[in-house]
Design an enzyme around this catalytic site. Structure first.
Site, PDB file in Angstrom:
ATOM      1  CG  ASP A  33      41.749  -1.642  19.893  1.00  0.00           C
ATOM      2  OD1 ASP A  33      41.183  -2.218  20.893  1.00  0.00           O
ATOM      3  OD2 ASP A  33      41.469  -1.514  18.838  1.00  0.00           O
ATOM      4  CG  ASN A  89      36.919  -0.620   9.885  1.00  0.00           C
ATOM      5  OD1 ASN A  89      37.473  -1.035   8.916  1.00  0.00           O
ATOM      6  ND2 ASN A  89      36.751  -1.246  11.123  1.00  0.00           N
ATOM      7  CD  GLN A  96      33.582   5.096  12.023  1.00  0.00           C
ATOM      8  OE1 GLN A  96      33.165   5.262  10.948  1.00  0.00           O
ATOM      9  NE2 GLN A  96      34.197   6.289  12.588  1.00  0.00           N
ATOM     10  CG  HIS A 102      39.523   4.410  15.207  1.00  0.00           C
ATOM     11  ND1 HIS A 102      38.058   4.970  15.079  1.00  0.00           N
ATOM     12  CD2 HIS A 102      39.467   3.216  14.912  1.00  0.00           C
ATOM     13  CE1 HIS A 102      37.375   3.788  15.044  1.00  0.00           C
ATOM     14  NE2 HIS A 102      38.157   2.669  15.221  1.00  0.00           N
ATOM     15  CG  HIS A 104      41.912  -0.655  13.766  1.00  0.00           C
ATOM     16  ND1 HIS A 104      41.771  -1.131  15.132  1.00  0.00           N
ATOM     17  CD2 HIS A 104      40.906   0.167  13.253  1.00  0.00           C
ATOM     18  CE1 HIS A 104      40.580  -0.855  15.098  1.00  0.00           C
ATOM     19  NE2 HIS A 104      40.026   0.085  14.244  1.00  0.00           N
TER      20      HIS A 104
END
Length: 147
Positions: A33, A89, A96, A102, A104
């Protein structure tokens, strides 16, 4: 492969590979990230565009989850973490911010204060962390540690 030309993950990560990549296969890719919550914060995405959990094809969903599990094991070992947050999310109100499904994977340490704020990290630092985690990931894969 179905991509969305307006999606930053489709364009920058999947097409241009503009990321500190940790691991990938034919269906999914994991990468650092660029605004991590903690050092070692990884995102896992499908290599096709799906907006959220309601949109994603089941085959891709399963592959994302399997990669998240493998990456979690590798990041724990590589970063010396005590725990892991795994989150996903769906929708703007749920925080989101990139409308591409995606997950995390965020390492946590018992002796560090728990926080959700984002860090400002250089691409070089992200790349170095990705190499460290990828090395552990590849060793674990070679040794059959993911089964």
């Amino acid at each position: 492969m179905v991509l969305d030309s307006s999606c930053v993950f489709c364009n920058e990560i999947i097409t241009k590979r503009n990321a500190a990549i940790v691991a990938e296969n034919d269906m999914v890719i994991s990468f650092m990230d660029n605004a991590p919550v903690e050092p070692g914060h990884i995102l896992v995405i499908p290599k096709e565009h799906f907006e959220n959990i309601f949109d994603i094809d089941s085959r891709y969903y399963i592959e994302v989850q399997l990669m998240a599990k493998r990456v979690a094991k590798a990041v724990m070992k590589a970063m010396g973490a005590d725990g892991i947050n795994i989150g996903q999310n769906n929708g703007w109100c749920a925080n989101q911010r990139v409308m591409h499904f995606h997950v995390h994977v965020i390492p946590r340490w018992c002796d560090k204060p728990f926080k959700w704020g984002r860090l400002n990290v250089s691409f070089d630092d992200l790349s170095e962390t990705a190499r460290k985690i990828a090395k552990v990931y590849n060793e674990m894969e070679k040794n059959g540690d993911f089964e």
